[in-house]
Design an enzyme around this catalytic site. Structure first.
Site, PDB file in Angstrom:
ATOM      1  N   TYR A   1       5.045  25.054 -39.023  1.00 20.33           N
ATOM      2  CA  TYR A   1       4.867  23.609 -39.166  1.00 20.33           C
ATOM      3  C   TYR A   1       3.613  23.315 -39.991  1.00 20.33           C
ATOM      4  O   TYR A   1       3.638  22.512 -40.932  1.00 20.33           O
ATOM      5  CB  TYR A   1       4.770  22.978 -37.770  1.00 20.33           C
ATOM      6  CG  TYR A   1       4.711  21.467 -37.740  1.00 20.33           C
ATOM      7  CD1 TYR A   1       5.848  20.708 -37.519  1.00 20.33           C
ATOM      8  CD2 TYR A   1       3.504  20.790 -37.913  1.00 20.33           C
ATOM      9  CE1 TYR A   1       5.808  19.322 -37.472  1.00 20.33           C
ATOM     10  CE2 TYR A   1       3.440  19.399 -37.875  1.00 20.33           C
ATOM     11  CZ  TYR A   1       4.592  18.679 -37.652  1.00 20.33           C
ATOM     12  OH  TYR A   1       4.533  17.311 -37.603  1.00 20.33           O
TER      13      TYR A   1
ATOM     14  N   ASP B   1       5.822  10.271 -33.137  1.00 17.80           N
ATOM     15  CA  ASP B   1       6.327  10.498 -31.784  1.00 17.80           C
ATOM     16  C   ASP B   1       5.592   9.633 -30.761  1.00 17.80           C
ATOM     17  O   ASP B   1       6.207   8.998 -29.896  1.00 17.80           O
ATOM     18  CB  ASP B   1       6.196  11.971 -31.402  1.00 17.80           C
ATOM     19  CG  ASP B   1       7.084  12.868 -32.245  1.00 17.80           C
ATOM     20  OD1 ASP B   1       7.919  12.343 -32.995  1.00 17.80           O
ATOM     21  OD2 ASP B   1       6.923  14.100 -32.153  1.00 17.80           O
TER      22      ASP B   1
END
Length: 378
Positions: A224, A172
């Site tokens: 996650y 990202d």
């Protein structure tokens, strides 16, 4: 060119003028999900939506933060007090960047920062990475710190891992810092090798739609982290540094060697997703963009069934888009909510968009195209 309203917002918050303004984009990951922390391959592109920062330096050891999207006024922090776990809420992301810059030995001091953003928060479009990268770019340029864009991305990742406590990969931040307009960024995460892959759907009569389900996710939550830990455990059991080292031809043997179904599912997704990245790049290089659609859809099925990070709303949007004639669709981002990316032809785009909103009223698609990475505005 100065944005008068943005400059006025800074002056209203701090009573003085900024020294400059910067912008960093969100991103859509075209393909390659949950492969970055497995040392694999990803293919994101920057989107036109950005987080902007107007900034001025301070010499009194204070970091002051203000966001147009928040009602908490100016958040004032002492640089000497910055430490992992010491900052709460949205302010921990820019605070993390300053702390990590200083920990790395860079001579960066205090600052006043005012932010605004058009990147949807919690939409799987990397709003947190955009916030970090714009902070890092502004502070390094103001304080004369020479840092490559890739090194800046790694520093921002480290700040999110260590200060915020989210076990994210580097994709990202790299996308926000390094992407160029009209391209997707092929990143080999292990080598940090980049290649800008030409990607212009509009030139081929295609449309990219993004539909935010408005189901929020949080990278710092346990789900996650559990998947990352599972991938690392599978690699350890298979005797490889990371799951990217399992060749597709060896996948069946690797799955047979793993002791439980959870590890087998995680491994199957990572190995096949890495291959999908390579297949998409091959098609883009050949100018056959329309043919990547089935690969996007296959990626969603893998994320839904093997990695199990989709949710009902994401699945509903994907199914509605495909039923209306889309060439391909998949969730994008870490999962558990967020957005769907859809590839469709220009003539069918209105029908696809309408079908998505009919199936999930809060998901109003918008069209997007590969945009430029982080940059100074003025």
């Amino acid at each position: 060119m100065t944005d008068t309203a943005f400059e006025i917002a800074f002056k209203n918050a701090y009573g003085r003028a900024p020294e400059g303004a910067w912008a960093a984009p969100g991103r859509v990951n075209l393909i390659g999900e949950h492969t970055d922390y497995n040392d694999g391959f990803v293919l994101p592109f920057a989107i036109p939506q950005t987080t902007r920062a107007a900034v001025a330096r301070r010499d009194d050891g204070l970091l002051r933060l203000h966001s147009a999207a928040m009602e908490d006024g100016v958040v004032e922090l002492r640089i000497a007090d910055l430490a992992p776990g010491a900052t709460e809420g949205w302010a921990r992301y820019p605070a993390a960047v300053l702390w990590t810059l200083r920990e790395a030995g860079h001579d960066v001091g205090g600052a006043d920062l005012h932010f605004d953003s058009t990147v949807p928060v919690g939409g799987g479009l990397s709003s947190s990475a955009a916030l970090q990268v714009v902070t890092a770019l502004a502070l390094t340029e103001l304080y004369g710190v020479e840092l490559s864009r890739q090194d800046m991305a790694v520093l921002c990742q480290r700040s999110e891992n260590r200060y915020v406590g989210a076990p994210v990969g580097v994709m990202d931040q790299t996308a926000s810092a390094c992407c160029t307009a009209g391209h997707a960024l092929h990143l080999d995460v292990r080598a940090l090798a980049q290649r800008q892959v030409p990607f212009d759907p509009e030139a081929e009569g295609l449309v990219l739609l993004v539909a935010d389900t408005h189901v929020k996710h949080a990278h710092a939550d346990g789900a996650y982290g559990e998947r990352r830990a599972g991938c690392e455990r599978a690699a350890e059991l298979l005797g490889v540094p990371a799951l990217r080292d399992i060749a597709p031809a060896d996948l069946d043997a690797a799955l047979a060697a793993l002791p439980d179904d959870t590890l087998r599912r995680l491994t199957r997704h990572v190995v096949t997703e890495d291959q999908r990245v390579q297949d998409v790049i091959e098609l883009l290089d050949a100018g056959r963009t329309a043919e990547i659609g089935p690969l996007l859809t296959a990626g969603h099925a893998s994320l839904r069934d093997d990695f199990q990070v989709s949710c009902t709303e994401l699945d509903v949007v994907v199914e509605a888009a495909l039923a209306a004639g889309a060439l391909g669709a998949r969730m994008t981002g870490g999962g558990f909510g967020g957005s769907v990316i859809v590839l469709t032809t220009a003539p069918t785009a209105p029908d696809v968009a309408q079908a998505i909103t009919r199936a999930l009223p809060q998901a109003v698609p918008f069209s997007t195209a590969p945009a430029e990475g982080a940059h100074r505005l003025w």
